[in-house]
Design an enzyme around this catalytic site. Structure first.
Site, PDB file in Angstrom:
ATOM      1  N   ALA A  24     -24.678  97.294  28.877  1.00 18.65           N
ATOM      2  CA  ALA A  24     -26.022  97.754  29.236  1.00 18.65           C
ATOM      3  C   ALA A  24     -26.239  97.852  30.746  1.00 18.65           C
ATOM      4  O   ALA A  24     -27.013  98.690  31.211  1.00 18.65           O
ATOM      5  CB  ALA A  24     -27.051  96.814  28.621  1.00 18.65           C
ATOM      6  N   THR A  28     -28.587 100.405  33.713  1.00 13.01           N
ATOM      7  CA  THR A  28     -29.843  99.920  34.316  1.00 13.01           C
ATOM      8  C   THR A  28     -30.230 100.760  35.537  1.00 13.01           C
ATOM      9  O   THR A  28     -31.405 100.969  35.796  1.00 13.01           O
ATOM     10  CB  THR A  28     -29.767  98.429  34.727  1.00 13.01           C
ATOM     11  OG1 THR A  28     -28.631  98.241  35.563  1.00 13.01           O
ATOM     12  CG2 THR A  28     -29.673  97.508  33.526  1.00 13.01           C
ATOM     13  N   PHE A  35     -30.379  93.721  28.147  1.00 11.37           N
ATOM     14  CA  PHE A  35     -30.941  92.655  27.314  1.00 11.37           C
ATOM     15  C   PHE A  35     -31.142  91.368  28.113  1.00 11.37           C
ATOM     16  O   PHE A  35     -32.167  90.726  28.034  1.00 11.37           O
ATOM     17  CB  PHE A  35     -29.998  92.340  26.148  1.00 11.37           C
ATOM     18  CG  PHE A  35     -30.126  93.298  24.988  1.00 11.37           C
ATOM     19  CD1 PHE A  35     -31.150  94.230  24.924  1.00 11.37           C
ATOM     20  CD2 PHE A  35     -29.213  93.247  23.934  1.00 11.37           C
ATOM     21  CE1 PHE A  35     -31.259  95.104  23.853  1.00 11.37           C
ATOM     22  CE2 PHE A  35     -29.321  94.112  22.862  1.00 11.37           C
ATOM     23  CZ  PHE A  35     -30.336  95.041  22.818  1.00 11.37           C
ATOM     24  N   GLN A 103     -20.477  99.361  24.900  1.00 11.24           N
ATOM     25  CA  GLN A 103     -21.372  98.715  23.939  1.00 11.24           C
ATOM     26  C   GLN A 103     -22.715  99.442  23.938  1.00 11.24           C
ATOM     27  O   GLN A 103     -23.597  99.113  23.163  1.00 11.24           O
ATOM     28  CB  GLN A 103     -21.584  97.250  24.335  1.00 11.24           C
ATOM     29  CG  GLN A 103     -20.296  96.438  24.325  1.00 11.24           C
ATOM     30  CD  GLN A 103     -20.455  95.140  25.123  1.00 11.24           C
ATOM     31  OE1 GLN A 103     -20.888  94.129  24.594  1.00 11.24           O
ATOM     32  NE2 GLN A 103     -20.110  95.171  26.390  1.00 11.24           N
ATOM     33  N   ASP A 106     -26.722 104.676  24.380  1.00 12.75           N
ATOM     34  CA  ASP A 106     -27.609 105.671  24.982  1.00 12.75           C
ATOM     35  C   ASP A 106     -27.007 107.056  25.196  1.00 12.75           C
ATOM     36  O   ASP A 106     -27.710 108.001  25.569  1.00 12.75           O
ATOM     37  CB  ASP A 106     -28.161 105.128  26.314  1.00 12.75           C
ATOM     38  CG  ASP A 106     -27.054 104.718  27.296  1.00 12.75           C
ATOM     39  OD1 ASP A 106     -25.974 105.338  27.296  1.00 12.75           O
ATOM     40  OD2 ASP A 106     -27.284 103.775  28.077  1.00 12.75           O
ATOM     41  N   HIS A 121     -20.979 100.105  19.413  1.00 11.14           N
ATOM     42  CA  HIS A 121     -22.232  99.810  18.707  1.00 11.14           C
ATOM     43  C   HIS A 121     -22.973 101.059  18.244  1.00 11.14           C
ATOM     44  O   HIS A 121     -24.165 101.002  17.941  1.00 11.14           O
ATOM     45  CB  HIS A 121     -23.132  98.940  19.596  1.00 11.14           C
ATOM     46  CG  HIS A 121     -22.553  97.579  19.845  1.00 11.14           C
ATOM     47  ND1 HIS A 121     -22.886  96.787  20.920  1.00 11.14           N
ATOM     48  CD2 HIS A 121     -21.633  96.861  19.143  1.00 11.14           C
ATOM     49  CE1 HIS A 121     -22.205  95.648  20.876  1.00 11.14           C
ATOM     50  NE2 HIS A 121     -21.431  95.670  19.813  1.00 11.14           N
ATOM     51  N   CYS A 132     -29.651 108.990   0.965  1.00 12.97           N
ATOM     52  CA  CYS A 132     -28.661 110.004   0.557  1.00 12.97           C
ATOM     53  C   CYS A 132     -27.521 110.137   1.558  1.00 12.97           C
ATOM     54  O   CYS A 132     -26.541 110.819   1.290  1.00 12.97           O
ATOM     55  CB  CYS A 132     -29.339 111.356   0.329  1.00 12.97           C
ATOM     56  SG  CYS A 132     -29.899 112.142   1.849  1.00 12.97           S
ATOM     57  N   SER A 191     -22.627  91.271  30.051  1.00 10.38           N
ATOM     58  CA  SER A 191     -22.657  89.812  30.152  1.00 10.38           C
ATOM     59  C   SER A 191     -21.468  89.185  29.414  1.00 10.38           C
ATOM     60  O   SER A 191     -21.215  87.996  29.538  1.00 10.38           O
ATOM     61  CB  SER A 191     -23.963  89.280  29.558  1.00 10.38           C
ATOM     62  OG  SER A 191     -24.011  89.581  28.176  1.00 10.38           O
ATOM     63  N   ILE A 231     -23.156  98.228  39.738  1.00 14.20           N
ATOM     64  CA  ILE A 231     -21.973  99.061  39.497  1.00 14.20           C
ATOM     65  C   ILE A 231     -22.130 100.500  40.004  1.00 14.20           C
ATOM     66  O   ILE A 231     -21.175 101.090  40.503  1.00 14.20           O
ATOM     67  CB  ILE A 231     -21.576  99.005  38.000  1.00 14.20           C
ATOM     68  CG1 ILE A 231     -20.217  99.655  37.786  1.00 14.20           C
ATOM     69  CG2 ILE A 231     -22.647  99.610  37.101  1.00 14.20           C
ATOM     70  CD1 ILE A 231     -19.576  99.346  36.461  1.00 14.20           C
TER      71      ILE A 231
HETATM   72  P1  CNA Z   1     -26.458  92.331  28.383  1.00 14.93           P
HETATM   73  O1  CNA Z   1     -26.101  91.122  27.624  1.00 14.93           O
HETATM   74  O2  CNA Z   1     -27.904  92.666  28.579  1.00 14.93           O
HETATM   75  O3  CNA Z   1     -25.777  92.162  29.824  1.00 14.93           O
HETATM   76  C1  CNA Z   1     -25.937  93.088  30.837  1.00 14.93           C
HETATM   77  C2  CNA Z   1     -25.162  92.572  32.037  1.00 14.93           C
HETATM   78  O4  CNA Z   1     -25.131  93.597  33.017  1.00 14.93           O
HETATM   79  C3  CNA Z   1     -25.773  91.336  32.698  1.00 14.93           C
HETATM   80  O5  CNA Z   1     -24.755  90.393  32.936  1.00 14.93           O
HETATM   81  C4  CNA Z   1     -26.356  91.869  34.018  1.00 14.93           C
HETATM   82  O6  CNA Z   1     -26.261  90.939  35.068  1.00 14.93           O
HETATM   83  C5  CNA Z   1     -25.449  93.042  34.289  1.00 14.93           C
HETATM   84  N1  CNA Z   1     -26.085  94.127  35.042  1.00 14.93           N
HETATM   85  C6  CNA Z   1     -27.325  94.642  34.911  1.00 14.93           C
HETATM   86  N2  CNA Z   1     -27.484  95.702  35.724  1.00 14.93           N
HETATM   87  C7  CNA Z   1     -26.303  95.855  36.386  1.00 14.93           C
HETATM   88  C8  CNA Z   1     -25.838  96.764  37.358  1.00 14.93           C
HETATM   89  N3  CNA Z   1     -26.594  97.755  37.823  1.00 14.93           N
HETATM   90  N4  CNA Z   1     -24.577  96.632  37.808  1.00 14.93           N
HETATM   91  C9  CNA Z   1     -23.774  95.630  37.368  1.00 14.93           C
HETATM   92  N5  CNA Z   1     -24.167  94.730  36.453  1.00 14.93           N
HETATM   93  C10 CNA Z   1     -25.413  94.849  35.965  1.00 14.93           C
HETATM   94  O7  CNA Z   1     -25.756  93.626  27.804  1.00 14.93           O
HETATM   95  P2  CNA Z   1     -24.296  93.774  27.129  1.00 14.93           P
HETATM   96  O8  CNA Z   1     -23.995  95.206  27.168  1.00 14.93           O
HETATM   97  O9  CNA Z   1     -23.338  92.804  27.669  1.00 14.93           O
HETATM   98  O10 CNA Z   1     -24.615  93.322  25.642  1.00 14.93           O
HETATM   99  C11 CNA Z   1     -24.323  94.122  24.618  1.00 14.93           C
HETATM  100  C12 CNA Z   1     -25.535  94.704  23.889  1.00 14.93           C
HETATM  101  C13 CNA Z   1     -26.602  95.287  24.788  1.00 14.93           C
HETATM  102  C14 CNA Z   1     -25.062  95.864  23.108  1.00 14.93           C
HETATM  103  O11 CNA Z   1     -25.299  95.625  21.766  1.00 14.93           O
HETATM  104  C15 CNA Z   1     -25.859  97.100  23.563  1.00 14.93           C
HETATM  105  O12 CNA Z   1     -26.085  97.997  22.523  1.00 14.93           O
HETATM  106  C16 CNA Z   1     -27.117  96.521  24.059  1.00 14.93           C
HETATM  107  N6  CNA Z   1     -27.944  97.364  24.957  1.00 14.93           N
HETATM  108  C17 CNA Z   1     -27.602  98.642  25.243  1.00 14.93           C
HETATM  109  C18 CNA Z   1     -28.393  99.402  26.084  1.00 14.93           C
HETATM  110  C19 CNA Z   1     -27.985 100.838  26.392  1.00 14.93           C
HETATM  111  O13 CNA Z   1     -27.431 101.504  25.515  1.00 14.93           O
HETATM  112  N7  CNA Z   1     -28.248 101.312  27.600  1.00 14.93           N
HETATM  113  C20 CNA Z   1     -29.543  98.857  26.647  1.00 14.93           C
HETATM  114  C21 CNA Z   1     -29.884  97.511  26.322  1.00 14.93           C
HETATM  115  C22 CNA Z   1     -29.057  96.784  25.475  1.00 14.93           C
END
Ligand code: CNA
Length: 238
Positions: A24, A28, A35, A103, A106, A121, A132, A191, A231
Site C-alpha cells: 500500500a 500513498t 492501512f 498486495q 488499485d 490480493h 452466477c 509493512s 518510495i
Molecule cells: P500496510 O500494512 O498499510 O503498510 C504500508 C507500509 O508502507 C507501512 O510500513 C508504511 O510505513 C509504508 N509507507 C507508506 N507510505 C510510503 C511511502 N510513500 N514510501 C515508502 N513506504 C511507505 O500495507 P501492506 O501493503 O503492507 O499490507 C497489505 C494490505 C494493504 C493488502 O491487503 C492491500 O490490499 C492493502 N491495501 C491496499 C491499498 C492499495 O491497493 N493502494 C491501500 C490500502 C491497503
C-alpha cells in the site's frame, strides 16, 4: 541518504533480473491511504474495525456496511500513478525488471504501463456476481449507491481477496518462481505484516535485497540495503 540512493542506482544498473514486491505504501504518494501508517485506515474510527469489514464473513452478512466503507474509503477518483509506479514500468520496458508482485488492489501499476503484474490480493478493477459468477462492470459497481446487483439478482463483489479468504494458488506459484529466480529483489511500501503474502520474500536467495519503506519492517535484518524514505521520492532520484 544520497549514498544509499547511489548504491541503489548502481545495483539496478548492474542487474538484469529484478523483481519488485510492494504494498500500500507504493500508492500513498498517489493519495491512497495505506492501512498501518499513522494516517492509515487502521488508525481512523469506524463503527467496525476495517479488518473486520474487509473479511469474507462480514461481506456475506453485512454487504450494505461493506459497500458503505468501500465507497467511502476504497473508491478513489482521479488517482494517478506516481514516480514509483512509473519507474517500475520503465525498468520493465528496459528489460531489467521481470515482474511486479503487489498486495495492492488499485490497478495503478498497470495504469503506469507495467505489464507483468501479479496481484496477490486481486483488484478492484474487476467485479463478479456471487450467484452466477458472471463478470460485472467495475464502473457500474463503483457508481452504484449501495449494494450492486447482477441482472440475475445476485450480489456483485470486487475480485479482491478479503481476510479469511485464500490467495489464488497459481498467482502464488508465479510469485514464488519470480522471487526465487531473481537476481535483485526490491521490496517497497509494505509493512510486511500481512501473511501469507509477506512470507513470499523468504524465497529470495540472492544478495541484493533492498527494502524501501518509511518505517522499519520485520525483515530489516535480512536486507542488503535499507532506505527509510518515501518510495516515489527515492525512485524519482534514480
Ligand atoms: P500496510 O500494512 O498499510 O503498510 C504500508 C507500509 O508502507 C507501512 O510500513 C508504511 O510505513 C509504508 N509507507 C507508506 N507510505 C510510503 C511511502 N510513500 N514510501 C515508502 N513506504 C511507505 O500495507 P501492506 O501493503 O503492507 O499490507 C497489505 C494490505 C494493504 C493488502 O491487503 C492491500 O490490499 C492493502 N491495501 C491496499 C491499498 C492499495 O491497493 N493502494 C491501500 C490500502 C491497503
Amino acid at each position: 541518504m544520497r549514498a544509499e540512493i547511489e548504491q541503489l542506482r548502481e545495483m539496478i544498473e548492474n542487474s538484469d533480473n529484478i523483481v519488485f514486491f510492494g504494498g500500500a505504501g507504493v500508492s500513498t504518494e498517489s493519495g491512497i491511504p495505506d492501512f498501518r501508517s499513522v494516517d492509515g485506515l487502521y488508525n481512523q474510527k469506524y463503527k467496525y474495525p476495517p479488518e473486520q469489514i474487509l473479511s469474507g464473513s462480514f461481506f456475506k452478512n453485512n454487504p450494505e456496511e461493506f459497500y458503505k466503507f468501500y465507497h467511502d474509503k476504497l473508491v478513489l477518483h482521479d488517482v494517478m500513478p506516481n514516480k514509483a509506479h512509473l519507474k517500475l514500468a520503465e525498468l520493465e520496458d528496459q528489460g531489467k525488471l521481470k515482474a511486479v508482485i503487489t498486495q495492492n488492489i488499485d490497478g495503478l501499476h498497470q495504469a503506469a504501463g507495467s505489464k507483468n503484474v501479479l496481484e496477490l490480493h486481486g483488484t478492484i478493477q474487476r467485479f463478479y456476481c456471487t450467484s452466477c459468477g458472471k463478470e460485472a462492470s467495475a464502473t457500474d459497481a463503483n457508481a452504484c449507491n449501495g449494494v450492486p446487483h447482477c441482472t440475475c439478482g445476485g450480489i456483485v463483489r470486487p475480485d479482491v481477496v478479503l481476510y479469511e479468504e485464500q490467495l489464488n494458488d497459481s498467482v502464488i506459484a508465479e510469485a514464488v518462481r519470480y522471487i526465487s529466480g531473481a537476481e535483485m529483489l526490491i521490496v517497497g511500501g509494505t509493512s510486511l505484516n500481512v501473511y501469507p503474502a509477506a512470507g513470499l520474500i523468504r524465497y529470495y536467495k540472492g544478495k541484493k535485497l533492498v527494502l524501501i519503506n518509511k518505517d522499519s519492517t520485520p525483515y530489516d535484518a535480512y536486507a542488503n540495503l535499507i532506505i527509510n524514505d518515501k518510495i516515489g521520492g527515492v525512485f524519482s532520484q534514480i
